[in-house]
Every structure is written in C-alpha cells, then in structure tokens.
Design a protein around this motif. Sequence first.
Motif, PDB file in Angstrom:
ATOM      1  N   UNK A  12       0.860  -1.185   0.000  1.00 33.13           N
ATOM      2  CA  UNK A  12       0.000   0.000   0.000  1.00 33.13           C
ATOM      3  C   UNK A  12       0.892   1.229   0.000  1.00 33.13           C
ATOM      4  N   UNK A  13       0.769   2.030  -1.047  1.00 39.12           N
ATOM      5  CA  UNK A  13       1.533   3.265  -1.177  1.00 39.12           C
ATOM      6  C   UNK A  13       0.664   4.421  -0.688  1.00 39.12           C
ATOM      7  N   UNK A  14       1.124   5.117   0.323  1.00 39.91           N
ATOM      8  CA  UNK A  14       0.363   6.236   0.882  1.00 39.91           C
ATOM      9  C   UNK A  14       0.618   7.501   0.064  1.00 39.91           C
ATOM     10  N   UNK A  15       0.193   7.415  -1.192  1.00 39.47           N
ATOM     11  CA  UNK A  15       0.349   8.528  -2.123  1.00 39.47           C
ATOM     12  C   UNK A  15      -0.540   8.248  -3.326  1.00 39.47           C
ATOM     13  N   UNK A  16      -0.727   9.241  -4.145  1.00 39.19           N
ATOM     14  CA  UNK A  16      -1.446   9.030  -5.403  1.00 39.19           C
ATOM     15  C   UNK A  16      -0.437   8.617  -6.463  1.00 39.19           C
ATOM     16  N   UNK A  17      -0.637   7.461  -7.054  1.00 37.71           N
ATOM     17  CA  UNK A  17       0.295   6.991  -8.075  1.00 37.71           C
ATOM     18  C   UNK A  17      -0.437   6.873  -9.401  1.00 37.71           C
TER      19      UNK A  17
END
Length: 447
Positions: free
Chosen positions: A100-105
């Motif tokens: 889970x990347x805590x950013x908008x990708x």
Amino acid sequence: METTGAPEIDRRGFDQALGTSFGAPAIVVHPVLPGRPSAESRSPEAKLDEIEGLAAAIRLDVRGRELVRLRTMSPATLLGKGQLERVAADVQAHDAEVVIMDAAITPIQQKNLETALKAKVIDRTGLILEIFGERAATAEGRLQVELAHLEYQAGRLVRSWTHLERQRGGFGFLGGPGETQIETDRRLLRDRIARLKKELESVRRTRTLHRSRRQRAPNPVIALVGYTNAGKSTLFNRLTGADVMAENLLFATLDPTMRAIHLPGAGPQGTKVILSDTVGFISDLPTELVAAFRATLEEVIEADLLVHVRDLSHPDTEAQAADVKAILGSLGVLEGAGRVPMIEALNKADKLDADTHEAAIERTSRDPDVILVSALTGEGIEELKALLAERLQSPGEIHEIRLHPSDGKRLAWLHANGEVISQRDDGGAIHLQVRLDAEKERRFRAL
C-alpha cells in the motif's frame, strides 16, 4: 433504488485480488514527497500510522512499514532505484502480497511497481475506495462508491467488464488490466458514469423532499461531523439508544443514519430534533469521493447545527480538526450565507490523563461552544444535550393555541413557520404549544 449493469461488489472478488482471504500479508509505505513544507501539521510517522489503520480497516495483515524520503519523484515508479530495492526486500522478507503506497500513483507507476515488487500495489485513493466498497450498506452508498470508483478508474482503464476476459479479479473496484477493447470500455465507463449520476441526482431530489418535510414539521437537524474514528457513531448511539455500527476502525460508518431524539425543553418530552450520523472525514480525502458523496454531505449543508466530534486523546487531534474544518469550509458551511452554527464535542475523555483532562475542562469553561464528553462512559452527555437544546433555542415566546379540527390552513402555517412544541387532539379541538416571535404571532392572528 436498484443498480444494474455493474458487477456486484462482494468479498470473493477481494480475495481474488489479494490472492488470499482475510489477513492477506501486506506492507505499507509512506513516501515523504519533495516540495512539502518542512513543518507539516502531521509527522511522517503519524501519516504512516494512519495508512496502517486504513489497511487494518479491511483486515489486511500489516507485517511491515516503510518511511521513504524522496529527493525526487521517479515518473516510472515514484520511488528511486535504491528505495525500490529496499521495499522489494521488505516485501520478500514478509512474504507480502499487497503493498500500500500512501500517495497518489499513476497507472504506469502502479504497473511498474507491481512488476518490480512482485506484489499487488494499491495507492491511498484505491485503498479508501476498497474500504468504502466493503462498508457501503445502502443502495445510495453503493451508488456513491461505484461512481467514485469509476471516476477514479476513468483515466486508468485497469478494470475488466463482464463481457471481457478478466485476467485479474478485484473486490469492489481494484480490477486487472485485461482490457482488449479500450474504446468499448471507455464508452461503457462514460455510459455507466452518466447513469449513476442520474440515479444519484434522483437521490438528491428525494433528500431535498425529505428535508422540506422535516422543515415543515419543523424538527431541527443536528449533524455529527468529525475525523474518521473520532467516535461519532458511539456518541450517536449514546444519544439515541440506537445500535449503529461503532468499531475502533477507520470509516466504520459510511451511510448517513438519522434518528429522532428529545432534548431538554418545554413540553413533557422536551424538544424533538433529528440527529444525523455522517461519514467521517480524513486528510487527503480523494476528490472522487468528495464529489460522489455530495448527496450525503448535503445533510451537513442543510443542518441547523453541527457537532464537531473530536478524538481528544489522539496525538494529532489538532491536525485532524484542521482537516475537518477545511472540508467543511469547502462545503461553505463555516462562513457567509450558508454558515451553520457549530459546537465542539471533545470526545474520549475516558482516555485522557489527569493533566489533559483538567486542561480540557478549563478550556470548556472559557469557550461556551466546547464541551468535554465520553461517548463510551457517558461523561458530559447530559451537559451536551443541554447545550444542544440551548443552541437550537428559537427566539420568541411559547403560545397556547386552540384550533378547530377543520382549520387545517392555520395548523399547517404554524408547523411551517413556528416551533410546534406539543400538539394534542381531544376530538373537539387541537391544542398546541407553539414558539413564535412577535412578528410571526402577529401574522398568525391576522390569518
């Protein structure tokens, strides 16, 4: 309202997407992006805690967490080469199936990250959509979640529709690339989005009708607002005696719930009001969700009084309050013609140490719009009810009025223009207690 033409949201798809059932092993990654102010309202560690809590909300087994400080953002993978290798090693060490990347990708970053990490990759927006997809319980909630997802996927086209070969499944909305008819898929997306917007517009009109009926009653509406997991649903249950889902999870409540309660006031049962429990706010709330949940947020816009429920025991309570006020400000309810009065309920008093509890009490003595409560133990609840009744108190005097049963016009006028405190029908006459200011009392007598 029934929806058609879209795959049903169910748990099985989610299991397929993660490759396992509940408890899929995962790691969370919070990239500290370049160009951000050096003194953020939250520490990176607090943001990492929050994204871990979001993962726990859909029962992922978070086995590792990484804080990655970026000097520059890679257009291909967001992370730099060395950082990507470090995360890949963490994935392998924990046998993680989800990152889970805590950013908008971007879609290309998601694809490249999945290739490099050999794991399913979800960004912050996608994770919140997963939670909303699992929790939405009403037809309206499901409509809003699906619309939010489709708006999110419109630029990605990583979802397979039922007429296409599905190469990778997904609970709710995190589907796979398997699209071989891109133009057809785009048309389907546009058509489905248009249909959902029409159905939600119908929901909005229904809500407007219900609000107009409440205003004619008239019963004031109090809306509970606040950061997710601040204890709104527990407070709602405490005030109403209801059993709305109230768990120690982020976004435990998605669909608005309304109940009638009686506050201290004139009349044998006090003043009747409508209490509304609304969806929790969160920092960096995806714009797709803000737009899609317009119908729900209108309950906040049209409320007579807001109760900002805060988790005073949370280390980032001030930052959370700022996020809530920013969203309320964007809705136009904090100032100008659309301003709605608001009080603060400092919740979770039972979790405070003695010094913090004393400081909170001292603050409430200085600010009449702030009150300390514990929705769990009941501390301060009676004082909160009294404060709510005081803030909703209408100007004017209470008049005893007697009407003939056939005098429907004047009865309707009183309900539309005054505060009907009590109404009793003894068969030969209707007896009312109505609060009217001087001008409305004069107009009523002239009818």
